[in-house]
Design a protein around this motif. Structure first.
Motif, PDB file in Angstrom:
ATOM      1  N   LEU A 185       0.824  -1.207   0.000  1.00  0.00           N
ATOM      2  CA  LEU A 185       0.000   0.000   0.000  1.00  0.00           C
ATOM      3  C   LEU A 185       0.861   1.262   0.000  1.00  0.00           C
ATOM      4  N   SER A 301      -5.592  -1.258  -4.940  1.00  0.00           N
ATOM      5  CA  SER A 301      -5.483  -0.886  -3.527  1.00  0.00           C
ATOM      6  C   SER A 301      -6.822  -1.086  -2.819  1.00  0.00           C
ATOM      7  N   ARG A 305      -7.462  -3.565   0.454  1.00  0.00           N
ATOM      8  CA  ARG A 305      -8.104  -3.108   1.685  1.00  0.00           C
ATOM      9  C   ARG A 305      -9.390  -3.882   1.954  1.00  0.00           C
ATOM     10  N   LEU A 343      -4.126   7.214  -0.710  1.00  0.00           N
ATOM     11  CA  LEU A 343      -4.666   6.241  -1.652  1.00  0.00           C
ATOM     12  C   LEU A 343      -5.997   6.695  -2.249  1.00  0.00           C
TER      13      LEU A 343
END
Length: 346
Positions: A185, A301, A305, A343
């Protein structure tokens, strides 16, 4: 075997006592952490590094204190100073070792005054001294250990230490997985930042009216991002992280190349109209490519998550994230909140 544990001594304590004290103080330390978190946050959270109700650093700290300070028990001042220095030194070494192992700060005192590297701070060090005085002057735990028949205590310790060992192994794997995910990340965040900077440079040096072309291309990029998200969902955790890191490397390289091209084209624009026009066309193509990479990075990403959120909140990576909300990762010590913000696509 019983006689071995009872008769063998270390610094005036039998092995039986040492192992019992370590287990009990690890559990009591966990209780203190949970109570402190409940008082300060209003939530009941398992604040231990391990899944079970133990905090090993408290067990190690109190055993070291008992070994080193028992001969000084006649002096309250020496007990207090020793209680400030020894646990603080252990917390400093432990925090540094965990950071070197996982590139992660599980706790951080950077916001507290008189801290050392964020690993320890004066406020909590002084509290360790108070705790040491209480333990040394009120030998409740020692009396409880002496009250339990040694054979019963030894059987209980064997069972509890077996669980302790299994928990330690499971947590080590979970912490490694979490560190790997955070590395990925962090890499994506850096790549997205580089892509954004490169796109800004390209737009700043490109005078073409390309809004319509960008709008048409964005639809294709959205579809590519959706496909990337679907493909990532079919991979296992390690494959998904590896794919995301590869895409981040690709994006970083494209951003660097585009940034260099933008600067070069800007400096040469005055040389010839032909070169400038060619530069604009090339920059437009690069801009489209960067836009596509940004969409794919965002999709990957989000999938990573999402994988973390799907895990159980009471064990593994998700529990660690709840237990250490101020966790920081990487060389830049970015917090989880910072990573989440970086992000997000603006």
């Amino acid at each position: 075997m019983l006689s071995f544990f009872v008769d063998t001594t270390v610094c005036g304590f039998s092995l039986y006592q040492v192992f019992a004290y370590f287990l009990i103080y690890s559990c009591l330390g966990w209780c203190l952490e949970v109570i402190y978190a409940a008082v300060t946050t209003g939530k009941l959270i398992n604040r231990g590094f391990l899944n079970g109700p133990v905090c090993p650093i408290y067990g190690f700290g109190m055993v070291i204190v008992l070994f080193a300070l028992t001969p000084l028990s006649h002096s309250l001042l020496l007990l207090y100073l020793g209680g400030v220095i020894l646990p603080s030194a252990l917390e400093l070494v432990g925090g540094w070792a965990l950071y070197k192992l996982y590139h992660t700060r599980w706790w951080d005192y950077s916001d507290y005054p008189f801290n050392i590297g964020g690993y320890i701070c004066l406020e909590f060090s002084l509290l360790w001294g108070v705790g040491t005085l209480i333990v040394m002057k009120l030998p409740i735990i020692a009396d409880a250990v002496a009250f339990i028949p040694p054979l019963v205590g030894l059987i209980l310790m064997f069972l509890l230490y077996a669980l302790y060992a299994a928990d330690t192994i499971a947590t080590a794997f979970a912490a490694s997985d979490l560190a790997r995910d955070l590395d990925a990340l962090e890499k994506v965040a850096d790549s997205m930042h580089a892509v954004s900077d490169a796109m800004t440079e390209l737009l700043g040096t490109n005078a073409m009216a390309m809004d319509q072309k960008m709008d048409e291309s964005r639809l294709q990029f959205k579809l590519a991002a959706a496909e990337a998200r679907d493909n990532a969902a079919k991979l296992n955790a390690r494959e998904a992280v590896a794919a995301m890191r590869a895409k981040a490397d690709e994006a970083m390289e494209a951003a660097k190349r585009a940034s260099q091209d933008a600067k070069l084209n800007a400096s040469e624009a005055a040389n010839a109209v032909k070169l400038a026009a060619k530069g604009r066309a090339e920059r437009t193509a690069e801009l489209f490519r960067l836009e596509q990479l940004a969409e794919e990075l965002q999709a990957r990403s989000e999938e990573l998550r999402s994988r973390t959120q799907r895990t159980t909140p009471h064990f593994g990576k998700r529990r660690m994230l709840r237990a250490f909300p101020k966790l920081k990762h990487g060389a830049q010590n970015r917090s989880l909140d910072t990573l989440r913000e970086q992000l997000k696509r603006k």
